[in-house]
Design a protein around this motif. Structure first.
Motif, mmCIF file in Angstrom:
data_model
loop_
_atom_site.group_PDB
_atom_site.id
_atom_site.type_symbol
_atom_site.label_atom_id
_atom_site.label_comp_id
_atom_site.label_asym_id
_atom_site.label_seq_id
_atom_site.Cartn_x
_atom_site.Cartn_y
_atom_site.Cartn_z
ATOM 1 N N ALA A 249 0.834 -1.250 0.027
ATOM 2 C CA ALA A 249 -0.043 -0.017 -0.038
ATOM 3 C C ALA A 249 0.911 1.275 0.038
ATOM 4 O O ALA A 249 0.139 2.173 -0.213
ATOM 5 N N ARG A 250 2.142 1.171 0.220
ATOM 6 C CA ARG A 250 3.144 2.268 0.089
ATOM 7 C C ARG A 250 2.446 3.480 1.219
ATOM 8 O O ARG A 250 2.546 4.498 0.560
ATOM 9 N N ILE A 251 2.159 3.372 2.362
ATOM 10 C CA ILE A 251 1.928 4.037 3.347
ATOM 11 C C ILE A 251 3.050 5.111 3.999
ATOM 12 O O ILE A 251 3.776 4.286 4.663
ATOM 13 N N PRO A 252 3.122 6.188 3.762
ATOM 14 C CA PRO A 252 4.309 6.799 4.195
ATOM 15 C C PRO A 252 4.322 7.029 5.784
ATOM 16 O O PRO A 252 3.211 6.913 6.507
ATOM 17 N N LYS A 255 6.438 2.069 10.196
ATOM 18 C CA LYS A 255 8.060 1.411 10.467
ATOM 19 C C LYS A 255 7.939 -0.074 9.461
ATOM 20 O O LYS A 255 9.058 -0.392 9.288
ATOM 21 N N GLU A 256 6.615 -0.449 9.129
ATOM 22 C CA GLU A 256 6.450 -1.801 8.497
ATOM 23 C C GLU A 256 5.926 -1.510 7.214
ATOM 24 O O GLU A 256 4.797 -0.881 7.328
ATOM 25 N N ARG A 257 6.147 -2.216 6.133
ATOM 26 C CA ARG A 257 5.331 -2.113 4.887
ATOM 27 C C ARG A 257 3.912 -2.723 5.155
ATOM 28 O O ARG A 257 3.677 -3.566 5.852
ATOM 29 N N MET A 258 2.890 -2.032 4.642
ATOM 30 C CA MET A 258 1.411 -2.514 4.820
ATOM 31 C C MET A 258 1.054 -2.968 3.693
ATOM 32 O O MET A 258 0.991 -2.373 2.675
ATOM 33 N N PHE A 259 0.082 -4.053 3.507
ATOM 34 C CA PHE A 259 -0.293 -4.879 2.287
ATOM 35 C C PHE A 259 -1.980 -5.073 2.341
ATOM 36 O O PHE A 259 -2.381 -5.030 3.406
ATOM 37 N N VAL A 273 -2.622 -4.797 6.274
ATOM 38 C CA VAL A 273 -2.110 -5.568 7.442
ATOM 39 C C VAL A 273 -0.544 -5.420 7.418
ATOM 40 O O VAL A 273 -0.032 -5.084 6.192
ATOM 41 N N PRO A 274 0.078 -5.446 8.517
ATOM 42 C CA PRO A 274 1.605 -5.234 8.399
ATOM 43 C C PRO A 274 2.460 -6.485 7.930
ATOM 44 O O PRO A 274 1.770 -7.620 8.268
ATOM 45 N N GLY A 275 3.256 -6.384 6.981
ATOM 46 C CA GLY A 275 3.805 -7.716 6.417
ATOM 47 C C GLY A 275 3.328 -8.171 5.276
ATOM 48 O O GLY A 275 2.356 -8.205 5.125
ATOM 49 N N SER A 276 4.181 -8.727 4.539
ATOM 50 C CA SER A 276 3.572 -9.347 3.175
ATOM 51 C C SER A 276 3.117 -10.878 3.212
ATOM 52 O O SER A 276 2.597 -11.520 2.340
#
Length: 370
Positions: A249-252, A255-259, A273-276
């Motif tokens: 989702a590329r949310i600025p 701390k963790e990438r959100m999908f 949600v956090p993490g792939s």
């Protein structure tokens, strides 16, 4: 012919045989409707490549404009789906509605007989003829089969075509590897030999531009992007179509990438949600609507039994098929249960079912669950 190496080699192979052969280039998108001009449009380069190959092979060729049919039968219905938050597969519907639909309707009958014309494509697929005990037909019927090059298997994109369309189809390169196709093109000096494979939807170009493209047709519909774990609103989206299930989702500021894990059309909410590898990105049960069997009068009898019918499932292109069980629900939908949970199964996409190498048909993924 598309202007690519695959259809060029398909034409070459057929030109070596005893066919009354001609080439057709489909123009499916009218760029002039958007910009007022076709200058610089990719289809012009494709059409030039088709004419160059046909001149070398001494084949007559023509361009057939199917842009109106594409708009009415593929693009406009897909727009409504994108706007609602689901993700349709326009390549699948283009094959059914345009290449093996509108195009077949527009092709002239052969001058040498009263028979209908055949159509050959550069798809990586094979076809055989067979009979089945479950069918009242005594004459052989066409079966859509996976190609020799599994890495280029395009039967997923062909899974919605009718038996009539399949019966009139030829797949000249289905027995070849992609490397062999390019080598044939080089050997016989077809100038498309090194042309890269096309990426993305033909009239849009690269995937990165797709959201901007849709935004020119769909009005903005802002809503919240919510962390499914904490319930916190993280940002606003411009419309449900701007995100796809499973993507980053590329949310600025995170701390963790959100999908993207799900979408709620009623509340216009996108959940992340956090993490792939979060468990909410996975599902193993699909409700599939509008399923069309290529042999629509030879439906597997076990479909209505408690144990169901064993199949292999593909829910996106270029995936390893998943062993699954399919049963018919009281509503008429199919319930497909994969043996193992699958990541990012997306409503609106196509669920194609296989019996080994044999593609049985497909339907639209309506919803998913675990």
């Amino acid at each position: 012919m598309s202007g690519g190496v695959d259809s060029s080699v398909a034409a070459f192979l057929l030109a070596q045989q005893d066919y009354d052969l001609s080439a057709v280039f489909m123009r499916n998108w009218d760029t002039g409707d958007e910009s007022g001009t076709d200058k610089g449009c990719e289809w012009e380069k494709d059409w030039e490549d088709v004419q160059r190959v046909c001149k070398k092979l001494d084949l007559p060729c023509q361009m057939i404009d199917l842009s109106q049919e594409y708009w009415n039968r593929v693009f406009e219905p897909s727009l409504k789906q994108w706007e609602s938050g689901v993700t349709p597969n326009t390549d699948v519907w283009c094959n059914r509605e345009i290449k093996f639909g509108a195009l077949l309707e527009r092709l002239p009958a052969p001058t040498t007989s009263n028979k209908k014309p055949w159509i050959a494509t550069g798809h990586y697929a094979r076809k055989s003829w067979s009979t089945t005990p479950n069918s009242p037909h005594t004459r052989p019927r066409p079966k859509l089969l996976r190609p020799s090059d599994r890495g280029k298997d395009q039967t997923y994109y062909l899974s919605s075509i009718s038996e009539e369309g399949l019966s009139r189809a030829l797949f000249p390169i289905g027995h070849l590897q992609k490397s062999e196709v390019r080598e044939l093109a080089r050997k016989h000096q077809l100038h498309t030999a090194e042309r890269p494979d096309s990426v993305g939807i033909c009239f849009v170009g690269e995937k990165a531009k797709f959201s901007n493209f849709l935004s020119s047709y769909i009005p903005p519909n802002p809503g919240p992007v919510v962390d499914q774990v904490s319930g916190k609103t993280l940002m606003q989206h411009a419309g449900l179509w701007t995100f796809t299930l499973g993507e980053n989702a590329r949310i600025p500021g995170m701390k963790e990438r959100m999908f993207v894990s799900s979408k709620d059309q009623l509340s216009n909410t996108i959940y992340v949600v956090p993490g792939s590898d979060h468990e909410d990105l996975y599902s193993n049960t699909l409700r599939v609507s509008d399923f069309t069997w290529i042999w629509n009068d030879a439906i597997p009898p076990d479909l209505s039994t408690p144990q169901g019918f064993r199949v292999d499932l593909m829910h996106r292109y270029r995936m390893h098929s998943v062993p699954s069980t399919v049963r018919k629900a009281e509503t008429g939908d199919l319930i497909v249960t994969a043996d193992e949970p699958e990541k990012a199964v997306t409503p609106g996409q196509i669920a194609a079912l296989y019996d080994g190498d044999w593609c049985l048909g497909c339907g639209v993924i309506k919803s998913t669950s675990r």
